[in-house]
Scaffold this motif. Structure first.
Motif, mmCIF file in Angstrom:
data_model
loop_
_atom_site.group_PDB
_atom_site.id
_atom_site.type_symbol
_atom_site.label_atom_id
_atom_site.label_comp_id
_atom_site.label_asym_id
_atom_site.label_seq_id
_atom_site.Cartn_x
_atom_site.Cartn_y
_atom_site.Cartn_z
ATOM 1 N N GLY A 24 -31.209 67.983 27.555
ATOM 2 C CA GLY A 24 -30.800 68.952 26.787
ATOM 3 C C GLY A 24 -29.579 69.892 27.889
ATOM 4 O O GLY A 24 -29.269 69.367 28.874
ATOM 5 N N GLY A 50 -28.624 65.688 24.331
ATOM 6 C CA GLY A 50 -28.058 66.813 23.686
ATOM 7 C C GLY A 50 -28.452 66.883 22.432
ATOM 8 O O GLY A 50 -28.143 67.799 21.717
ATOM 9 N N LYS A 51 -29.618 66.012 21.723
ATOM 10 C CA LYS A 51 -29.788 65.973 20.176
ATOM 11 C C LYS A 51 -30.898 66.750 19.841
ATOM 12 O O LYS A 51 -31.294 66.662 18.877
ATOM 13 C CB LYS A 51 -29.673 64.613 19.747
ATOM 14 N N SER A 54 -31.043 71.937 22.065
ATOM 15 C CA SER A 54 -29.565 72.158 22.295
ATOM 16 C C SER A 54 -28.667 71.822 21.198
ATOM 17 O O SER A 54 -27.568 72.636 21.129
ATOM 18 C CB SER A 54 -28.926 71.686 23.623
ATOM 19 N N PHE A 55 -28.681 70.825 20.208
ATOM 20 C CA PHE A 55 -27.914 70.496 19.223
ATOM 21 C C PHE A 55 -27.779 71.531 18.372
ATOM 22 O O PHE A 55 -26.587 71.850 17.833
ATOM 23 C CB PHE A 55 -28.538 69.208 18.663
ATOM 24 N N TYR A 212 -23.393 71.492 21.524
ATOM 25 C CA TYR A 212 -23.313 70.051 21.606
ATOM 26 C C TYR A 212 -21.968 69.489 22.131
ATOM 27 O O TYR A 212 -22.307 68.608 22.814
ATOM 28 C CB TYR A 212 -23.450 69.309 19.945
ATOM 29 N N GLU A 213 -20.874 70.019 21.833
ATOM 30 C CA GLU A 213 -19.483 69.515 22.359
ATOM 31 C C GLU A 213 -19.561 69.901 23.965
ATOM 32 O O GLU A 213 -19.001 68.865 24.596
ATOM 33 C CB GLU A 213 -18.465 70.391 21.670
ATOM 34 N N VAL A 216 -21.886 67.031 25.517
ATOM 35 C CA VAL A 216 -21.177 65.898 25.416
ATOM 36 C C VAL A 216 -20.025 65.620 26.401
ATOM 37 O O VAL A 216 -19.728 64.641 27.058
ATOM 38 C CB VAL A 216 -20.323 65.444 23.856
#
Length: 441
Positions: A24, A50-51, A54-55, A212-213, A216
């Protein structure tokens, strides 16, 4: 895992400098600053990077949130909210021993003394993290959405407005430029949104990102730099050295992952791994929900457009304007350990959030909001409302980075930097005493 299972498992003989458990915001930021410090790093996550929590985060970077979750008056509010199944805070009845111990510890911390004693520490760590976000945004290594438009706390009751005025006074005393706004002030600040409120507080230093961005972008950058990511890799056990004072490796279905140092940044799932390592970690999951729209559903002829994120103060609902839409999120449901793996969302929580939002936003058309589009995640909550950052006394090469509750996104960069400083034995950017794992002994 049995000795025979360990013998039969495929082995990965490469030894990393650091293995970060958890992908995360905290884990990825830890990997970033460790990589910057010259360490070889592997990030391990049982799902996709990250899912998890945090997503669906609101994306707030919050110097304004200097009052801990375990605050004065929280128990009284919690007892009142428990009588309403659609309230923003709910404690699910549970006989789980760890949860009952956590709840008792939480209740003991909900005092004026605890609140006052920790405001400065929470503010300092948030301001340091804001500085790091600003620095990251200026760097050319990777791009991410970053807006420093402040944060509004909208009130539709006099009691709520009075409470916010008290918080603003405390914020000013700590050096923040917070102020109270009238409905006319709000109209000038946000002319394209109709608000049914009697006033608000405003924190101009606050910022927000698309969480999320951001993760990533950082993950892609780190992967290109040689940081290894083990996604969908669940840890089933650990091996230790002959003295039992250090972790030797993490065991997965794909074999051992060996490292000189380990970071436990696994959010609400951290206590499960802590137990496998022989110690107790007082973190409980606080379930939250959110829904995102490309454009918010509004009544015919109306519009709901804003640049300043806001929280509906009495309802505890966060609204975040993003480049690609708008996000609504909120609620805190404790005592859901037994169903932690479940993605189910209580219909009462959804109804509570949408009804609350409509009271402040009269142009919001809640009939177009579909319950199946809501997302849920678990925030890792410590009993005193402060994150847990630091070495574990019983394991010389394990550092904890968890317990951030609603401030995980806000504190991601500073936590990552502190983890790097601990492992590289540099002087830390902040005094870690308020966040030390040893405070729970």
């Amino acid at each position: 895992m049995t000795v025979q299972q360990m013998k039969n498992a495929p082995k990965d003989t490469a030894v990393k400098d650091v293995a970060v458990i958890g992908g995360g915001i905290i884990g990825v930021c830890s990997a970033y600053y460790l990589h910057k410090a010259g360490k070889s790093v592997v990030v391990i996550d049982k799902d996709e990077i990250g899912k998890a929590c945090s997503f669906g985060n609101a994306g707030y970077i919050t110097p304004s949130h200097f009052i801990p979750l375990a605050a004065s008056g929280m128990i009284q509010k919690g007892l009142k909210w428990m009588l309403n199944p659609q309230s923003p805070f709910y404690v699910r009845p549970s006989l789980n021993v760890d949860f009952l111990k956590w709840l008792l510890s939480f209740a003991k911390k909900c005092t004026p003394q605890h609140t006052l004693a920790n405001q400065q520490a929470i503010l300092d760590i948030n301001l340091k993290s804001l500085e790091l976000y600003q620095a990251l945004h200026l760097e050319a290594e990777f791009d991410f959405e970053f807006h420093q438009n402040g944060l509004l706390m909208l009130c539709n009751t006099q009691q709520g407005l009075n409470d916010e005025a008290t918080t603003v006074a405390a914020a000013n005393k700590l050096g923040l430029k917070a102020k109270m706004l009238t409905p006319k002030d709000l109209q000038q600040l946000e002319p394209d949104i109709q608000l049914d409120v009697i006033g608000a507080s405003f924190y101009p230093e606050d910022a927000h990102i698309a969480p999320y961005e951001f993760i990533v972008a950082m993950k892609n950058y780190l992967a290109a730099q040689g940081v290894e990511f083990r996604q969908r890799t669940e840890i089933t056990g650990f091996t230790k050295d002959t003295t039992n004072s250090k972790i030797r490796s993490a065991i997965t279905a794909d074999g051992e992952i060996r490292a000189a140092d380990f970071v436990l940044a696994n959010g609400a799932w951290s206590p499960k791994l802590a137990k496998q390592l022989g110690f107790s970690l007082p973190v409980q999951p606080g379930k939250g929900i959110c829904i995102s729209f490309d454009s918010p559903p509004v009544k015919e002829g109306a519009k709901l457009e804003c640049r300043t994120p806001f929280i509906l103060s009495e309802a505890k609902v966060a609204v975040s304007p993003l480049d690609n839409g708008i996000r609504f999120g909120g609620t805190m449901e404790l005592g859901v350990l037994s169903s932690q793996e479940s993605s189910g969302i209580s219909l009462n929580r959804i109804k509570g959030l949408t009804k609350s939002a409509a009271r402040y936003l009269p142009d919001l058309d809640t009939t177009q909001v579909k319950s199946e589009e809501f997302w849920s995640g678990f925030r890792p909550c410590s009993p005193d409302g402060l994150p847990i950052i630091g070495r574990v006394d019983t394991l010389a090469n394990l550092t904890l980075a968890t317990g951030h509750a609603m401030m995980g996104l806000s504190l991601g960069p500073i936590t990552g930097k502190l983890i790097s400083e601990i492992i590289t034995k540099e002087k830390t950017s902040l005094d870690l005493t308020p966040f030390s794992p040893s405070r729970f002994r």
